[in-house]
Design a protein around this motif. Structure first.
Motif, mmCIF file in Angstrom:
data_model
loop_
_atom_site.group_PDB
_atom_site.id
_atom_site.type_symbol
_atom_site.label_atom_id
_atom_site.label_comp_id
_atom_site.label_asym_id
_atom_site.label_seq_id
_atom_site.Cartn_x
_atom_site.Cartn_y
_atom_site.Cartn_z
ATOM 1 N N MET A 259 -38.039 -22.402 -8.733
ATOM 2 C CA MET A 259 -38.764 -22.040 -7.521
ATOM 3 C C MET A 259 -38.856 -23.258 -6.618
ATOM 4 O O MET A 259 -38.509 -24.377 -7.015
ATOM 5 C CB MET A 259 -40.170 -21.541 -7.859
ATOM 6 N N VAL A 260 -39.294 -23.032 -5.390
ATOM 7 C CA VAL A 260 -39.603 -24.131 -4.474
ATOM 8 C C VAL A 260 -41.097 -24.069 -4.189
ATOM 9 O O VAL A 260 -41.718 -23.002 -4.323
ATOM 10 C CB VAL A 260 -38.781 -24.025 -3.164
ATOM 11 N N PRO A 261 -41.714 -25.190 -3.814
ATOM 12 C CA PRO A 261 -43.166 -25.205 -3.617
ATOM 13 C C PRO A 261 -43.602 -24.559 -2.305
ATOM 14 O O PRO A 261 -44.067 -25.227 -1.371
ATOM 15 C CB PRO A 261 -43.494 -26.708 -3.656
ATOM 16 N N GLU A 262 -43.414 -23.263 -2.238
ATOM 17 C CA GLU A 262 -43.840 -22.467 -1.088
ATOM 18 C C GLU A 262 -44.502 -21.193 -1.601
ATOM 19 O O GLU A 262 -44.164 -20.698 -2.682
ATOM 20 C CB GLU A 262 -42.646 -22.118 -0.193
ATOM 21 N N GLU A 263 -45.418 -20.662 -0.836
ATOM 22 C CA GLU A 263 -46.227 -19.535 -1.280
ATOM 23 C C GLU A 263 -45.386 -18.335 -1.703
ATOM 24 O O GLU A 263 -45.599 -17.757 -2.773
ATOM 25 C CB GLU A 263 -47.186 -19.120 -0.155
ATOM 26 N N LEU A 264 -44.396 -17.965 -0.883
ATOM 27 C CA LEU A 264 -43.584 -16.793 -1.203
ATOM 28 C C LEU A 264 -42.779 -17.006 -2.479
ATOM 29 O O LEU A 264 -42.607 -16.081 -3.280
ATOM 30 C CB LEU A 264 -42.642 -16.467 -0.034
ATOM 31 N N SER A 265 -42.294 -18.218 -2.682
ATOM 32 C CA SER A 265 -41.519 -18.508 -3.893
ATOM 33 C C SER A 265 -42.406 -18.457 -5.128
ATOM 34 O O SER A 265 -41.981 -17.996 -6.192
ATOM 35 C CB SER A 265 -40.859 -19.886 -3.770
ATOM 36 N N VAL A 266 -43.647 -18.906 -4.990
ATOM 37 C CA VAL A 266 -44.586 -18.842 -6.117
ATOM 38 C C VAL A 266 -44.850 -17.389 -6.498
ATOM 39 O O VAL A 266 -44.841 -17.027 -7.679
ATOM 40 C CB VAL A 266 -45.905 -19.559 -5.772
ATOM 41 N N VAL A 267 -45.074 -16.548 -5.494
ATOM 42 C CA VAL A 267 -45.331 -15.130 -5.746
ATOM 43 C C VAL A 267 -44.122 -14.473 -6.403
ATOM 44 O O VAL A 267 -44.251 -13.705 -7.362
ATOM 45 C CB VAL A 267 -45.685 -14.396 -4.422
ATOM 46 N N GLU A 268 -42.926 -14.781 -5.885
ATOM 47 C CA GLU A 268 -41.698 -14.223 -6.445
ATOM 48 C C GLU A 268 -41.519 -14.670 -7.903
ATOM 49 O O GLU A 268 -41.127 -13.877 -8.763
ATOM 50 C CB GLU A 268 -40.495 -14.675 -5.613
ATOM 51 N N SER A 269 -41.820 -15.909 -8.175
ATOM 52 C CA SER A 269 -41.675 -16.430 -9.532
ATOM 53 C C SER A 269 -42.690 -15.804 -10.475
ATOM 54 O O SER A 269 -42.382 -15.537 -11.644
ATOM 55 C CB SER A 269 -41.847 -17.954 -9.525
ATOM 56 N N THR A 285 -39.711 -23.066 -19.535
ATOM 57 C CA THR A 285 -39.669 -24.085 -18.487
ATOM 58 C C THR A 285 -39.703 -23.456 -17.105
ATOM 59 O O THR A 285 -39.027 -22.450 -16.864
ATOM 60 C CB THR A 285 -38.400 -24.952 -18.619
ATOM 61 N N VAL A 286 -40.484 -24.044 -16.220
ATOM 62 C CA VAL A 286 -40.502 -23.674 -14.811
ATOM 63 C C VAL A 286 -40.128 -24.914 -14.014
ATOM 64 O O VAL A 286 -40.736 -25.979 -14.174
ATOM 65 C CB VAL A 286 -41.888 -23.155 -14.374
ATOM 66 N N VAL A 287 -39.099 -24.797 -13.182
ATOM 67 C CA VAL A 287 -38.614 -25.920 -12.380
ATOM 68 C C VAL A 287 -39.051 -25.727 -10.939
ATOM 69 O O VAL A 287 -38.733 -24.714 -10.316
ATOM 70 C CB VAL A 287 -37.080 -26.035 -12.451
ATOM 71 N N VAL A 288 -39.794 -26.697 -10.422
ATOM 72 C CA VAL A 288 -40.179 -26.693 -9.014
ATOM 73 C C VAL A 288 -39.236 -27.643 -8.292
ATOM 74 O O VAL A 288 -39.289 -28.866 -8.494
ATOM 75 C CB VAL A 288 -41.638 -27.121 -8.822
ATOM 76 N N MET A 333 -50.809 -21.114 -12.523
ATOM 77 C CA MET A 333 -50.185 -19.846 -12.877
ATOM 78 C C MET A 333 -49.295 -19.980 -14.116
ATOM 79 O O MET A 333 -49.249 -19.089 -14.965
ATOM 80 C CB MET A 333 -49.344 -19.337 -11.699
ATOM 81 N N PHE A 334 -48.589 -21.091 -14.205
ATOM 82 C CA PHE A 334 -47.639 -21.275 -15.300
ATOM 83 C C PHE A 334 -48.204 -22.185 -16.388
ATOM 84 O O PHE A 334 -47.462 -22.892 -17.062
ATOM 85 C CB PHE A 334 -46.319 -21.834 -14.758
#
Length: 363
Positions: A259-269, A285-288, A333-334
């Motif tokens: 994911m990237v550190p943006e709100e929509l990407s967090v929601v999608e993830s 593993t979660v990669v930002v 979240m993670f």
């Protein structure tokens, strides 16, 4: 940001080997850097003489650009000094060969009886019968007709099944398609399992009729074809079950969300994590990716790589504040997962030099 110091990047120790499962899958929405992470992981894996295959099922095919090499559609060794293999699957081309390796008419005479379009109708290379459009079973909108949903992912999955069972490779790293396509691929085993069960039921139901109509379908030869078709379907079901067992085994599979550190990407993830949990797919593993943070802070050691200037660049400071909010939410979240950060670089990550830095961040 200023240009990267090339010599300083070259001085960073490239990870040799990785502590990971036999199958590593990178997933997430499009454009978050799955290909970069997969390429970096595969390079690090192969450096300790682990025969590693990196596969891309993303139609965008950016793996060739990231590794700065010509990558064909079949596994090919792309480095002489380390056992690194790569393949870029072309789902559309693979569909023409028949999803999951099923023959054009996997049902033999039964397929003809049900509409003449075969298991997948005209959508997978079969010829549509004259009454297919009106036939609720064999027609375009029926069980066996038309283009099967997720046909491109089915073809990619068929090839992946071949690769994961290939003795040439000790580890397989997979750059999956964007989130929506990935979820369709993960749903496919259940969908196909249900379809195979229904087809077998139909075969049983029509077996008596087939005994009485053998003359209409060419006699014993077509009966043999029908039996062979059922055997093909059973083999298909077994292969699907095999894939499911691999994906659900945390000792064999590590699905990593990017994911990237943006709100929509967090929601999608978050949505992707919930879906993977439903399928019992392990995520450790979660990669930002593309974090506007000093690379030295991310790597945990002093490196002379250009980073954002939060003091004098108002844009950098504001973007960093937005990212910090998203990072805080992702950390919460993670919780319980290994969250890794990869900084945003001043230049495009292409070739081994910067991929080594990414691998160090993921190590």
């Amino acid at each position: 940001m200023s240009e990267l110091d090339v010599e300083a990047v070259d001085d960073i120790d490239a990870p040799a080997g990785i502590d990971a499962a036999e199958y590593v899958l990178y997933g997430g929405k499009g454009g978050v850097g799955k290909t970069t992470c997969a390429a970096a992981t595969a390079l690090a894996s192969a450096r300790d003489n682990t025969a590693t295959l990196v596969v891309s099922t993303d139609p965008a095919h950016s793996l060739s650009d990231t590794l700065d090499a010509d990558i064909p559609a079949t596994p090919t060794r792309i480095r002489e000094d380390i056992p690194l293999y790569a393949a870029e699957i072309d789902p559309e081309a693979a569909v023409g060969e028949g999803p999951l390796g099923v023959e054009e008419d996997a049902l033999g005479g039964v397929g003809e009886l049900l509409g003449g379009g075969g298991m997948f109708g005209g959508g997978a290379g079969g010829a549509a019968g004259p009454s297919q459009a009106e036939d609720p079973i064999g027609g375009e909108d029926g069980l066996l007709g038309g283009s099967m949903p997720g046909a491109d992912e089915a073809a990619a999955l068929r090839l992946l099944l071949d690769y994961v069972d290939d003795d040439r490779f000790d580890r397989v790293v997979i750059d999956t398609a964007p989130t929506g396509h990935t979820l369709r691929l993960l749903e496919l085993p259940e969908t196909m399992d249900s379809m195979v069960g229904k087809i077998l039921q139909l075969r049983e139901r029509f077996s008596g009729m087939m005994d009485n109509l053998t003359g209409m379908f060419g006699g014993d030869d077509d009966e043999v074809d029908a039996e062979a078709g059922i055997e093909d379907l059973q083999e298909l079901s077994d292969r699907i079950e095999h894939l499911r067992s691999i994906l659900q085994d945390p000792r064999k599979t590590d699905f990593r969300i990017v994911m990237v550190p943006e709100e929509l990407s967090v929601v999608e993830s978050e949505r992707l994590l919930a879906q993977l949990d439903e399928f019992n797919i392990p995520v450790s593993t979660v990669v930002v990716n593309r974090v506007m943070q000093d690379p030295s802070e991310v790597l945990g050691k002093d490196v002379d790589i250009a980073g954002p200037n939060h003091a004098d660049c108002e844009f950098c400071a504001r973007r960093w504040q937005v990212q910090q909010d998203a990072l805080a939410r992702s950390q919460d979240m993670f919780r319980g997962h290994d969250v890794r950060r990869v900084p945003l670089f001043a230049e495009e990550v292409r070739g081994e030099r910067l991929l080594s830095v990414v691998a160090a961040c993921l190590d």
